[in-house]
Write a protein that holds these residues in place. Structure first.
Motif, PDB file in Angstrom:
ATOM      1  N   PHE A 143       4.630  63.959 -22.754  1.00  0.00           N
ATOM      2  CA  PHE A 143       6.032  63.828 -22.381  1.00  0.00           C
ATOM      3  C   PHE A 143       6.486  62.368 -22.259  1.00  0.00           C
ATOM      4  O   PHE A 143       7.422  61.942 -22.912  1.00  0.00           O
ATOM      5  CB  PHE A 143       6.308  64.560 -21.063  1.00  0.00           C
ATOM      6  CG  PHE A 143       7.738  64.472 -20.627  1.00  0.00           C
ATOM      7  CD1 PHE A 143       8.686  65.301 -21.199  1.00  0.00           C
ATOM      8  CD2 PHE A 143       8.150  63.544 -19.676  1.00  0.00           C
ATOM      9  CE1 PHE A 143      10.016  65.215 -20.829  1.00  0.00           C
ATOM     10  CE2 PHE A 143       9.477  63.455 -19.301  1.00  0.00           C
ATOM     11  CZ  PHE A 143      10.409  64.301 -19.879  1.00  0.00           C
ATOM     12  N   ALA A 145       7.090  58.556 -22.714  1.00  0.00           N
ATOM     13  CA  ALA A 145       7.045  57.685 -23.871  1.00  0.00           C
ATOM     14  C   ALA A 145       5.807  56.800 -23.795  1.00  0.00           C
ATOM     15  O   ALA A 145       5.528  56.204 -22.763  1.00  0.00           O
ATOM     16  CB  ALA A 145       8.311  56.835 -23.931  1.00  0.00           C
ATOM     17  N   ALA A 146       5.055  56.745 -24.878  1.00  0.00           N
ATOM     18  CA  ALA A 146       3.917  55.838 -25.027  1.00  0.00           C
ATOM     19  C   ALA A 146       2.746  56.104 -24.088  1.00  0.00           C
ATOM     20  O   ALA A 146       1.848  55.286 -23.965  1.00  0.00           O
ATOM     21  CB  ALA A 146       4.357  54.380 -24.902  1.00  0.00           C
ATOM     22  N   ASP A 149      -0.321  56.160 -26.223  1.00  0.00           N
ATOM     23  CA  ASP A 149      -0.762  54.815 -26.608  1.00  0.00           C
ATOM     24  C   ASP A 149      -1.506  54.133 -25.475  1.00  0.00           C
ATOM     25  O   ASP A 149      -2.517  53.476 -25.676  1.00  0.00           O
ATOM     26  CB  ASP A 149       0.441  53.951 -26.998  1.00  0.00           C
ATOM     27  CG  ASP A 149       1.130  54.497 -28.235  1.00  0.00           C
ATOM     28  OD1 ASP A 149       0.451  54.630 -29.262  1.00  0.00           O
ATOM     29  OD2 ASP A 149       2.325  54.808 -28.153  1.00  0.00           O
ATOM     30  N   GLN A 150      -0.962  54.308 -24.274  1.00  0.00           N
ATOM     31  CA  GLN A 150      -1.593  53.691 -23.109  1.00  0.00           C
ATOM     32  C   GLN A 150      -3.023  54.204 -22.937  1.00  0.00           C
ATOM     33  O   GLN A 150      -3.951  53.436 -22.698  1.00  0.00           O
ATOM     34  CB  GLN A 150      -0.767  54.000 -21.862  1.00  0.00           C
ATOM     35  CG  GLN A 150      -1.234  53.252 -20.618  1.00  0.00           C
ATOM     36  CD  GLN A 150      -0.414  53.620 -19.381  1.00  0.00           C
ATOM     37  OE1 GLN A 150       0.606  54.288 -19.459  1.00  0.00           O
ATOM     38  NE2 GLN A 150      -0.888  53.174 -18.224  1.00  0.00           N
ATOM     39  N   VAL A 153      -5.424  52.783 -25.550  1.00  0.00           N
ATOM     40  CA  VAL A 153      -5.893  51.427 -25.217  1.00  0.00           C
ATOM     41  C   VAL A 153      -7.071  51.522 -24.245  1.00  0.00           C
ATOM     42  O   VAL A 153      -8.093  50.849 -24.405  1.00  0.00           O
ATOM     43  CB  VAL A 153      -4.751  50.587 -24.589  1.00  0.00           C
ATOM     44  CG1 VAL A 153      -5.282  49.258 -24.088  1.00  0.00           C
ATOM     45  CG2 VAL A 153      -3.643  50.368 -25.598  1.00  0.00           C
ATOM     46  N   ARG A 157     -11.008  50.379 -24.673  1.00  0.00           N
ATOM     47  CA  ARG A 157     -11.630  49.512 -23.677  1.00  0.00           C
ATOM     48  C   ARG A 157     -12.958  50.087 -23.206  1.00  0.00           C
ATOM     49  O   ARG A 157     -13.949  49.381 -23.041  1.00  0.00           O
ATOM     50  CB  ARG A 157     -10.702  49.413 -22.468  1.00  0.00           C
ATOM     51  CG  ARG A 157     -10.161  48.028 -22.235  1.00  0.00           C
ATOM     52  CD  ARG A 157      -9.285  48.050 -21.011  1.00  0.00           C
ATOM     53  NE  ARG A 157      -7.991  47.462 -21.325  1.00  0.00           N
ATOM     54  CZ  ARG A 157      -6.993  47.379 -20.466  1.00  0.00           C
ATOM     55  NH1 ARG A 157      -7.116  47.871 -19.257  1.00  0.00           N
ATOM     56  NH2 ARG A 157      -5.869  46.812 -20.805  1.00  0.00           N
TER      57      ARG A 157
ATOM     58  N   ARG B 141       0.486  46.017 -18.662  1.00  0.00           N
ATOM     59  CA  ARG B 141       0.106  47.421 -18.747  1.00  0.00           C
ATOM     60  C   ARG B 141       0.003  47.838 -20.207  1.00  0.00           C
ATOM     61  O   ARG B 141       0.896  47.551 -20.997  1.00  0.00           O
ATOM     62  CB  ARG B 141       1.143  48.301 -18.035  1.00  0.00           C
ATOM     63  CG  ARG B 141       0.772  49.780 -18.053  1.00  0.00           C
ATOM     64  CD  ARG B 141       1.589  50.581 -17.072  1.00  0.00           C
ATOM     65  NE  ARG B 141       3.022  50.486 -17.344  1.00  0.00           N
ATOM     66  CZ  ARG B 141       3.706  51.395 -18.047  1.00  0.00           C
ATOM     67  NH1 ARG B 141       3.103  52.442 -18.539  1.00  0.00           N
ATOM     68  NH2 ARG B 141       4.996  51.236 -18.240  1.00  0.00           N
ATOM     69  N   PRO B 142      -1.081  48.513 -20.551  1.00  0.00           N
ATOM     70  CA  PRO B 142      -1.229  48.941 -21.934  1.00  0.00           C
ATOM     71  C   PRO B 142      -0.045  49.812 -22.355  1.00  0.00           C
ATOM     72  O   PRO B 142       0.373  50.699 -21.620  1.00  0.00           O
ATOM     73  CB  PRO B 142      -2.520  49.778 -21.917  1.00  0.00           C
ATOM     74  CG  PRO B 142      -3.249  49.393 -20.687  1.00  0.00           C
ATOM     75  CD  PRO B 142      -2.229  48.899 -19.720  1.00  0.00           C
ATOM     76  N   ALA B 143       0.491  49.528 -23.519  1.00  0.00           N
ATOM     77  CA  ALA B 143       1.546  50.334 -24.143  1.00  0.00           C
ATOM     78  C   ALA B 143       2.878  50.330 -23.396  1.00  0.00           C
ATOM     79  O   ALA B 143       3.759  51.123 -23.691  1.00  0.00           O
ATOM     80  CB  ALA B 143       1.102  51.770 -24.363  1.00  0.00           C
ATOM     81  N   GLN B 146       5.541  49.432 -25.912  1.00  0.00           N
ATOM     82  CA  GLN B 146       5.773  50.589 -26.770  1.00  0.00           C
ATOM     83  C   GLN B 146       6.688  51.592 -26.053  1.00  0.00           C
ATOM     84  O   GLN B 146       7.621  52.126 -26.631  1.00  0.00           O
ATOM     85  CB  GLN B 146       4.420  51.225 -27.124  1.00  0.00           C
ATOM     86  CG  GLN B 146       4.506  52.438 -28.022  1.00  0.00           C
ATOM     87  CD  GLN B 146       5.149  52.109 -29.362  1.00  0.00           C
ATOM     88  OE1 GLN B 146       5.143  50.957 -29.787  1.00  0.00           O
ATOM     89  NE2 GLN B 146       5.731  53.110 -30.005  1.00  0.00           N
ATOM     90  N   GLN B 147       6.389  51.808 -24.765  1.00  0.00           N
ATOM     91  CA  GLN B 147       7.190  52.760 -23.982  1.00  0.00           C
ATOM     92  C   GLN B 147       8.661  52.336 -23.938  1.00  0.00           C
ATOM     93  O   GLN B 147       9.556  53.153 -24.149  1.00  0.00           O
ATOM     94  CB  GLN B 147       6.630  52.868 -22.558  1.00  0.00           C
ATOM     95  CG  GLN B 147       7.307  53.950 -21.720  1.00  0.00           C
ATOM     96  CD  GLN B 147       6.824  53.960 -20.273  1.00  0.00           C
ATOM     97  OE1 GLN B 147       5.862  53.285 -19.915  1.00  0.00           O
ATOM     98  NE2 GLN B 147       7.498  54.725 -19.447  1.00  0.00           N
ATOM     99  N   VAL B 150      10.324  53.010 -27.253  1.00  0.00           N
ATOM    100  CA  VAL B 150      10.640  54.433 -27.445  1.00  0.00           C
ATOM    101  C   VAL B 150      11.876  54.815 -26.637  1.00  0.00           C
ATOM    102  O   VAL B 150      12.806  55.440 -27.133  1.00  0.00           O
ATOM    103  CB  VAL B 150       9.438  55.320 -27.028  1.00  0.00           C
ATOM    104  CG1 VAL B 150       9.826  56.790 -27.089  1.00  0.00           C
ATOM    105  CG2 VAL B 150       8.241  55.058 -27.926  1.00  0.00           C
ATOM    106  N   VAL B 151      11.866  54.375 -25.372  1.00  0.00           N
ATOM    107  CA  VAL B 151      12.988  54.683 -24.488  1.00  0.00           C
ATOM    108  C   VAL B 151      14.282  54.091 -25.045  1.00  0.00           C
ATOM    109  O   VAL B 151      15.327  54.755 -25.101  1.00  0.00           O
ATOM    110  CB  VAL B 151      12.703  54.137 -23.065  1.00  0.00           C
ATOM    111  CG1 VAL B 151      13.965  54.144 -22.235  1.00  0.00           C
ATOM    112  CG2 VAL B 151      11.628  54.964 -22.388  1.00  0.00           C
ATOM    113  N   LYS B 154      15.570  56.037 -27.952  1.00  0.00           N
ATOM    114  CA  LYS B 154      16.158  57.316 -27.555  1.00  0.00           C
ATOM    115  C   LYS B 154      17.598  57.161 -27.076  1.00  0.00           C
ATOM    116  O   LYS B 154      18.424  58.019 -27.307  1.00  0.00           O
ATOM    117  CB  LYS B 154      15.326  57.964 -26.435  1.00  0.00           C
ATOM    118  CG  LYS B 154      14.147  58.764 -26.975  1.00  0.00           C
ATOM    119  CD  LYS B 154      13.447  59.505 -25.844  1.00  0.00           C
ATOM    120  CE  LYS B 154      12.123  60.077 -26.338  1.00  0.00           C
ATOM    121  NZ  LYS B 154      11.178  60.296 -25.235  1.00  0.00           N
ATOM    122  N   GLU B 277      14.389  63.504 -14.981  1.00  0.00           N
ATOM    123  CA  GLU B 277      13.517  62.956 -16.012  1.00  0.00           C
ATOM    124  C   GLU B 277      14.264  62.594 -17.283  1.00  0.00           C
ATOM    125  O   GLU B 277      13.764  61.855 -18.110  1.00  0.00           O
ATOM    126  CB  GLU B 277      12.415  63.962 -16.322  1.00  0.00           C
ATOM    127  CG  GLU B 277      11.558  64.272 -15.115  1.00  0.00           C
ATOM    128  CD  GLU B 277      10.173  64.736 -15.500  1.00  0.00           C
ATOM    129  OE1 GLU B 277      10.104  65.635 -16.348  1.00  0.00           O
ATOM    130  OE2 GLU B 277       9.196  64.196 -14.971  1.00  0.00           O
TER     131      GLU B 277
END
Lengths: 307, 447
Positions: A143, A145-146, A149-150, A153, A157, B141-143, B146-147, B150-151, B154, B277
């Motif tokens: 749900f 976003a990303a 992907d997180q 990663v 690691r 923070r990983p990604a 990217q988040q 995406v947001v 949208k 959400e």
């Protein structure tokens, strides 16, 4: 090992300790005799530490009884007794530390949004892998976003493969895939991420129930570990979260994250007292090693010991 | 809905006072103890609670209350007033620079919801006619980047990023230049979540502040935060001098005491609240409305605004005509359903109506948005002809419709019956309309 663990915990809990114990020390040193004012102040300190009203009253009551039993008269001795009282409450439930014994095991990680589920999964995977177990991660948070992907990663690691589909796909399908893959590759531990959901969203909790039905059907022989991740900065709502999640999925333990802030961690006592769900792991930092087994004694020691 | 149990508890405390002719000091003090417990359980800061109780008790015990005919009501009014006071009296809006772009910096702990909120705020400002740009400065923070991308996609708001190997301060600066070049009049900077006691990371924010000189620094705060909320807010404020707070996850249950505490202790306004959400689930924060939500007095204003926002004037006029002419058909019905769904979850809407929240008969009743979706599915399985003339629908058509939407014929029957009833209701409504106009009545999507 034991020593370094203690230090690490103490370090992480440093802020916590400063919050609670400095005040308690002040308190105990300022009163010669035990009187109501002392208990009132103690009550305030515990509430400020997010212990919650009912648990606080219970702890104070226990303290009073214990003081009588031990015939304590001096305010300066109260602290030692209080430590024991708090630890006793934490130990009321059998706090077995987190351990993956039987394989295969499936670890479900659930919780509300933003508590640190994905990060905790990375750390748990690392911990379990270090024990020599084979690990697979399922990215069932489709749900946010990303989120996938997180998790990827973190997978890189830690060196663990992550099973995923595209964003927006059915989480139950991802879990199904992951289970098939875990079976085929004879994986020891499958760790499943789930989307953060507020516990009062009925349809999202139903979705979670569906995921568990898939596990019942497809992976009945796997030992199940359901970890609820709680943010230590959360107040009394943490209890409600634990309650509702426990109804949808029998929680076997709690991961308490972000204990390295100024958060007081008092919520642990409230949850233990109210729900009999043991705390199994605590997060004390952002590093890959910053996940520790919860130990009531060390926890209380670190909480109360002065520098 | 947020604050639910707090308002229930307060109501419980006041039910004892309500309807009693005379109150003595002890009555008030007993009730205040309940108020105190309720507030503490809702995570309102201990010191704030103490002050609050003192103020209210003092006013409640005062002469005028004790001698008034309805002292219970008076006390409730005092609590309500003081709660509103605590929340801040006036609504605070974002301040825009006279010389664009207006720079808004977001800050907060990990997991508070900064990235999502950036998207929501961007979307809201876009709706208000601005041209926002999001800048991705969470390189830790990983990604996270990217988040945000995406947001941003949208909600149709551009995102500026330089990957995660560049210093966040540099990204912010470059992003600002990008905004000036591309004529964006608002930039929203997403920053990494950090502990308020992490000095090196806080230093980074301070540097960023110096470089981009933001008009607004907004602290993103999880509404579920406990006693520590004040601590966190004070630390951030000391180092950055924040201009306001955005409260997230207010759609969770019960808590939200953090909102009260932070406002009371720091005097910084809460500017927005995130209540769901979806990326449209952000609203301006109205302190007085929030106070009445806490007390369980409903939030009619928000409901009306929601209705107006999703209400299509032209469609409404057409509908009115159709109602008068009795030519209301399934196409219109579908329209109404969609408008209603746009307003948000039915359960939330009901909670805004005074009295509904504590209505016993409603408790345990699950207001299911799925029912609406099912109804829509049935209508969508009808042919255009059938929708315009429901009388056409015979049993073989019913079977086809049921198969089309994956439901039973009985479901189709039920809908047809409902539709007939609705039509009848509308006839009556037509008559009512004249009366309503006199009272300055409002139009409302219904079905």
């Amino acid at each position: 090992m034991a020593f370094s663990f203690f230090n690490k915990l103490k370090e992480g809990l440093d802020k916590t300790r400063k919050g609670i114990t400095d005040k308690i020390d002040d308190l105990f040193n300022n009163y010669g005799e035990i009187d109501d004012a002392l208990f009132d102040e103690l009550e305030e300190i515990l509430i400020m530490a997010d212990v919650g009203m009912s648990t606080t009253l219970k702890l104070i009551e226990n303290l009073r009884t214990e003081l009588k039993v031990r015939k304590v008269k001096e305010a300066s001795e109260v602290k030692t007794v209080f430590k024991d009282v708090v630890e006793a409450m934490l130990r009321e439930n059998n706090n077995e530390p987190f351990h993956v014994g039987d394989v295969p095991t499936i670890v479900m990680v659930i919780g509300v949004n933003g508590v640190g589920k994905t990060t905790s999964i990375g750390k748990i995977a690392h911990m379990v892998k270090a024990e020599g177990k084979s690990v697979l991660i399922a990215a069932a948070d489709t749900f946010r976003a990303a989120a996938i992907d997180q998790l990827k990663v973190w997978g890189d690691r830690v060196g663990v493969h992550v099973i995923h589909q595209s964003e927006g796909s059915d989480p139950a399908a991802v879990i199904y895939d992951a289970i098939q893959s875990a079976k085929a590759k004879k994986i020891d531990v499958l760790i499943c991420d789930t989307a953060g959901r507020l516990h009062n969203k009925v349809n999202l909790m139903n979705e979670l129930a569906k995921v568990f039905r898939i596990i019942d059907r497809e992976y009945p022989d796997a030992k199940r570990e359901v970890l609820l991740v709680l943010d230590a900065t959360t107040g009394q709502n943490a209890i409600q979260q634990a309650k509702v999640f426990n109804e949808a999925a029998q929680i076997s333990g709690i991961v308490l994250t972000k204990l390295d802030g100024t958060a007081k961690g008092g919520v642990v006592m409230a949850i233990n007292s109210a729900l009999n769900i043991p705390v199994k792991l605590i997060g004390v930092g952002e590093g890959i090693d910053d996940l520790q087994l919860f130990d009531p004694h060390d926890f209380v020691e670190a909480l109360f010991s002065s520098k | 809905m947020a604050f639910e149990s707090l308002s229930e508890k307060l109501q419980g405390a006041f039910n004892q006072l309500r309807g009693r002719g005379k109150l003595n000091e002890k009555d008030v003090k007993d009730a205040m103890r309940e108020v105190k417990l309720a507030l503490l359980e809702a995570d309102v800061n201990f010191k704030v609670v103490k002050d609050f109780i003192n103020t209210v008790t003092e006013r409640a015990i005062g002469e005028s209350v004790m001698q008034s005919l309805t002292p219970g009501q008076q006390v409730i009014k005092i609590v309500s007033d003081e709660l509103t006071n605590l929340m801040g009296k006036t609504q605070s809006k974002i301040e825009f620079s006279s010389k664009p772009p207006t720079v808004i910096m977001m800050a907060g702990l990990q997991g508070a919801g900064k990235t999502t909120t950036c998207g929501k705020l961007g979307s809201l400002l876009k709706k208000q006619g601005k041209r926002p740009l999001l800048i991705a400065c969470d390189v830790y923070r990983p990604a996270a980047i990217q988040q945000l991308k995406v947001v941003g996609e949208k909600v149709g708001v551009p995102v500026f990023e330089m990957g995660s190997d560049v210093n966040p301060v540099k990204i912010a600066k470059a992003g600002l230049e990008h905004a000036i070049h591309f004529n964006n009049d608002v930039v929203i900077i997403d920053t990494a979540g950090r502990l308020h006691i992490d000095e090196s990371l806080m230093q980074e924010l301070i540097e960023m502040k110096e470089v981009v000189s933001p008009k607004e620094i907004l602290l993103v705060l999880d509404a579920m935060t406990g006693q520590d909320a004040v601590n966190v807010a004070e630390h951030f404020n000391k180092q950055l001098e924040i201009s306001g707070v955005i409260l997230t996850k207010l759609d969770g249950d019960t808590r939200g005491g953090a909102a009260l505490s932070v406002r009371a202790v720091m005097g910084k306004p809460i500017k927005y609240a995130c209540i769901g959400e979806k990326l449209t689930d952000i609203e301006e924060f109205y302190p007085d409305r929030m106070a009445s939500r806490i007390l369980g007095m409903g939030d009619v204003m928000t409901l009306i605004e929601k209705a107006q926002e999703n209400f299509d004037e032209e469609k409404a006029k057409k509908l009115e005509k159709k109602m008068k002419n009795q030519t209301f058909d399934f196409e219109d019905f579908l329209d109404q359903l969609e408008q209603l769904q746009n307003m948000g979850p039915i359960g939330d809407l009901l909670g805004m109506i005074p009295g509904m929240k504590n209505n016993k008969s409603l408790q345990g009743m699950e207001v299911n948005d799925k029912d609406l979706t099912r109804t829509k599915a049935i209508i969508q399985s009808m042919t255009k002809k059938e929708r315009l003339d429901p009388d056409l629908i015979n049993s073989s058509r019913k079977k086809r419709i049921a198969a089309g939407c994956g439901l039973h014929v009985s479901d189709v029957n039920r809908l047809l019956k409902q539709f007939e009833q609705t039509k009848k209701m509308m006839k009556q409504f037509g008559g009512m309309e004249k009366k309503m106009k006199r009272g300055g009545g409002m139009k409302f999507p219904f079905f």
